[in-house]
Design an enzyme around this catalytic site. Structure first.
Site, PDB file in Angstrom:
ATOM      1  N   ASP A 145       0.827  -1.195   0.000  1.00  0.00           N
ATOM      2  CA  ASP A 145       0.000   0.000   0.000  1.00  0.00           C
ATOM      3  C   ASP A 145       0.872   1.260   0.000  1.00  0.00           C
ATOM      4  O   ASP A 145       1.835   1.349   0.768  1.00  0.00           O
ATOM      5  CB  ASP A 145      -0.849  -0.058   1.289  1.00  0.00           C
ATOM      6  CG  ASP A 145      -1.986   0.927   1.308  1.00  0.00           C
ATOM      7  OD1 ASP A 145      -2.828   0.878   0.398  1.00  0.00           O
ATOM      8  OD2 ASP A 145      -2.049   1.737   2.254  1.00  0.00           O
ATOM      9  N   GLU A 154       1.799  -0.351  -4.876  1.00  0.00           N
ATOM     10  CA  GLU A 154       0.834   0.674  -5.257  1.00  0.00           C
ATOM     11  C   GLU A 154       1.587   2.003  -5.301  1.00  0.00           C
ATOM     12  O   GLU A 154       1.864   2.610  -4.268  1.00  0.00           O
ATOM     13  CB  GLU A 154      -0.323   0.773  -4.251  1.00  0.00           C
ATOM     14  CG  GLU A 154      -1.395   1.756  -4.734  1.00  0.00           C
ATOM     15  CD  GLU A 154      -2.208   2.416  -3.616  1.00  0.00           C
ATOM     16  OE1 GLU A 154      -3.293   2.917  -3.914  1.00  0.00           O
ATOM     17  OE2 GLU A 154      -1.758   2.460  -2.462  1.00  0.00           O
TER      18      GLU A 154
HETATM   19  C1  GLC Z   1      -4.359   2.871  -0.634  1.00  0.00           C
HETATM   20  C2  GLC Z   1      -5.519   1.921  -0.561  1.00  0.00           C
HETATM   21  C3  GLC Z   1      -6.719   2.664  -0.059  1.00  0.00           C
HETATM   22  C4  GLC Z   1      -6.415   3.197   1.326  1.00  0.00           C
HETATM   23  C5  GLC Z   1      -5.154   4.045   1.309  1.00  0.00           C
HETATM   24  C6  GLC Z   1      -4.672   4.324   2.695  1.00  0.00           C
HETATM   25  O1  GLC Z   1      -4.553   3.859  -1.561  1.00  0.00           O
HETATM   26  O2  GLC Z   1      -5.728   1.328  -1.809  1.00  0.00           O
HETATM   27  O3  GLC Z   1      -7.870   1.869  -0.020  1.00  0.00           O
HETATM   28  O4  GLC Z   1      -7.490   3.954   1.785  1.00  0.00           O
HETATM   29  O5  GLC Z   1      -4.106   3.396   0.640  1.00  0.00           O
HETATM   30  O6  GLC Z   1      -4.148   3.161   3.271  1.00  0.00           O
END
Ligand code: GLC
Length: 568
Positions: free
Chosen positions: A255, A310
């Site tokens: 994440d 991500e």
């Molecule tokens: C990422 C996740 C999202 C979350 C954020 C904070 O973007 O995909 O769902 O709210 O991180 O952890």
């Protein structure tokens, strides 16, 4: 590649150098991932809950009644396990589980209060182990979400950190003095810089009156950012990864990985970008050595495990460096294509950009149309079935690793969530509607009313109904995944554009002498491809008609339709 202990190789996972000419390619390059948002996948009747889970649930949620005659309306790990045959039958290779860790659920699990335990809402560690073991028996790899940028305010580290300026864990988070001493009314004045938070309107800083400092949170005030400059934080988070790797996970979706390194001077964002959440802007060189360490750690485990990052930076040029020199991320999400409209030119540009940025690094692309943070692509593309069906062949026909979001294979649209049922501070409830497995009223759930409303037309969109309909989304995904599985060109092959009429994209994938052509018509008119394709072709998959393998291609691509063609 070393053999993964506990792994029962599935059809695509066979890596015998004698029988598999692609044994030098890691499994995740040819794989299709399937994202599961556990809350929304499948709940388990309360009467089937283990005694251990009931006891843990009562401790964590003392005020919640458990209805022995039904479910709690929140999907769980046993529910996922029960649906493994659906996933194996669909033909995906790996599942990614969004967070199921202990959490107060301010961000539905992305606010973790214990990285090494399962929240009783989702089950127990024993149930997790069983899920992984059974997934492996089905030939499915399992990766889990790793949330290293922040914790929950309820994490014991933060509880300690905020107890005093001298607390043992104080420096595990990011604290700053007020710009000027607070006035007699306690007003701390402006925050330390102009960064804005995500999912709430306001600064990325919350004032902690009792210790007289601000703490940083790129997301909700409930999600304080960890300080990755502190070696103890790094060590603690490495321990978390080892904990799960020892439990046999095949890797992590990490994440907000681009958030980890921060310039300790915390400079203002440029004035023209103020208002864009800093989480979409943070791009600091300090992150790269942090990722190289994570990569070394993951690679030190047997069995070809994977890190998918991500990297929520909205240009592919900014994402590409996160692959490093082959020593950082194995795979990175690249969101600009997700935000592209349903237009041939927009897609051509995104595809070209991706190749231009990634190919020189030898980096392998990923493709994703839907996830738990964005409106489903069927909804974004206007709601019609045609575009969503054509989009399936687009997604699965590109060069790179595709990610399918649970329910995409059913052609789901976003739920319409009335204000009184809205729960997510970020407005993302619609795409998180529960999966309908059967016709109503409870759609195969143990509860008639899960935590969010059903998606539109859940009767009919449900998996059981689609099972019996050869023209359904489910059959289209199943058929295309099986064609893809049998086609080295689609899984691993090179990509080459072919000339095409306006509004149509036409490309060829080739590998080891095998060829597949992908044609996507973004327009509402039929397109004549006869001048663009030479020789005889047969239709392997058509988005606008049920599987008719072997049909000769007559030269016309239907309106808003996509085809996979193979030499006749
Ligand atoms: C990422 C996740 C999202 C979350 C954020 C904070 O973007 O995909 O769902 O709210 O991180 O952890």
């Amino acid at each position: 590649m070393t053999e993964h202990h506990g792994w029962t190789p599935g059809e695509t996972a066979a890596k015998d150098p004698h029988s598999d000419p692609d044994h030098d390619r890691p499994w995740w390059q040819g794989a299709v991932f399937y994202q599961i948002y556990p809350r929304s996948f499948q709940d388990t009747p309360v009467q089937e809950w283990s005694a251990e889970r009931r006891a843990a649930f009562r401790l964590s949620y003392p005020s919640r009644e458990l209805d022995d005659a039904g479910g709690d309306g929140v999907g769980d790990l046993d529910g996922i396990r029960r649906r493994l045959p659906h996933l194996a039958g669909l033909g995906v290779d790996a599942i990614w589980l969004s967070p199921f860790f202990r959490s107060p659920m301010a961000d539905f699990g992305y606010d973790v209060s214990d990285h090494c335990d399962v929240d009783p809402l989702f089950g127990t560690l024993g149930q997790f182990d069983r899920l992984v073991a059974e997934a492996h028996e089905h030939g499915l790899r399992v990766i889990i979400d790793f949330v290293p940028n922040h914790t929950s305010v309820a994490h014991p580290w933060f509880a300690d950190a905020r107890s005093s300026r001298h607390a043992r864990h104080r420096d595990w988070y990011i604290w700053r003095d007020p710009v000027r001493p607070p006035g007699p009314d306690g007003d701390p004045g402006p925050p330390p810089n102009n960064w804005t938070a995500t999912f709430v309107d306001g600064p990325a800083w919350t004032w902690d009156a009792s210790t007289g400092q601000w703490y940083l949170h790129l997301f909700l005030p409930d999600q304080p950012d960890l300080n990755w400059e502190n070696p103890e934080v790094i060590e603690a988070m490495h321990r978390v990864m080892r904990f799960w790797l020892d439990r046999d996970v095949d890797g992590f979706r990490v994440d907000v990985i681009h958030g980890l390194g921060k310039d300790p001077a915390l400079p203002d964002d440029p004035p023209e970008l103020v208002g864009i959440p800093h989480s979409a802007l943070n791009d600091d060189p300090r992150t790269h050595p942090i990722i190289r360490d994570l990569r070394r750690l993951v690679d030190s485990f047997p069995g070809d495990r994977v890190i998918v990052g991500e990297v929520f930076l909205l240009s592919t040029a900014l994402v590409a460096p996160y692959y490093g020199e082959g020593d950082e991320l194995h795979l990175a999400f690249n969101f600009p294509p997700l935000y592209a409209p349903w237009e041939a030119d927009a897609w051509r540009t995104r595809i070209d950009r991706t190749a231009a940025e990634l190919d020189p690094r030898g980096a392998w692309p990923t493709w994703v149309l839907s996830n738990h943070d964005n409106a489903r692509h069927r909804t974004r593309y206007g709601g019609g079935a045609d575009r969503a069906r054509a989009a399936a062949l687009l997604l699965l026909g590109l060069r790179g690793t595709p990610f399918v979001y649970a329910g995409e294979e059913l052609g789901l649209s976003d739920a319409v969530v009335p204000p009184q049922r809205a729960v997510d501070p970020g407005g993302r409830d619609g795409c998180r509607a529960p999966i309908p497995w059967e016709p109503g009223p409870s759609h195969g759930w143990a509860s008639d009313e899960p935590w969010l409303p059903w998606p539109p037309e859940a009767d009919g969109a449900d998996a059981a109904t689609q099972e019996d309909d050869p023209g359904s989304f489910l059959q289209l995904y199943r058929h295309s995944l099986s064609v893809r599985r049998g086609s080295p060109a689609l899984r691993l092959g090179a990509f080459r554009w072919l000339a095409s009429p306006p509004g149509v994209l036409l490309w060829e994938r080739t590998h080891r002498g095998e060829r597949t052509v992908v044609a996507v018509n973004f327009t509402d008119d039929p397109a004549d491809l006869s001048g663009h394709l030479h020789g005889d072709w047969r239709v392997a998959v058509a988005s606008d008609s049920p599987a008719r393998p072997g049909t000769r291609f007559a030269g016309t691509l239907g309106p808003v339709a996509a085809l996979w063609l193979q030499p006749a």
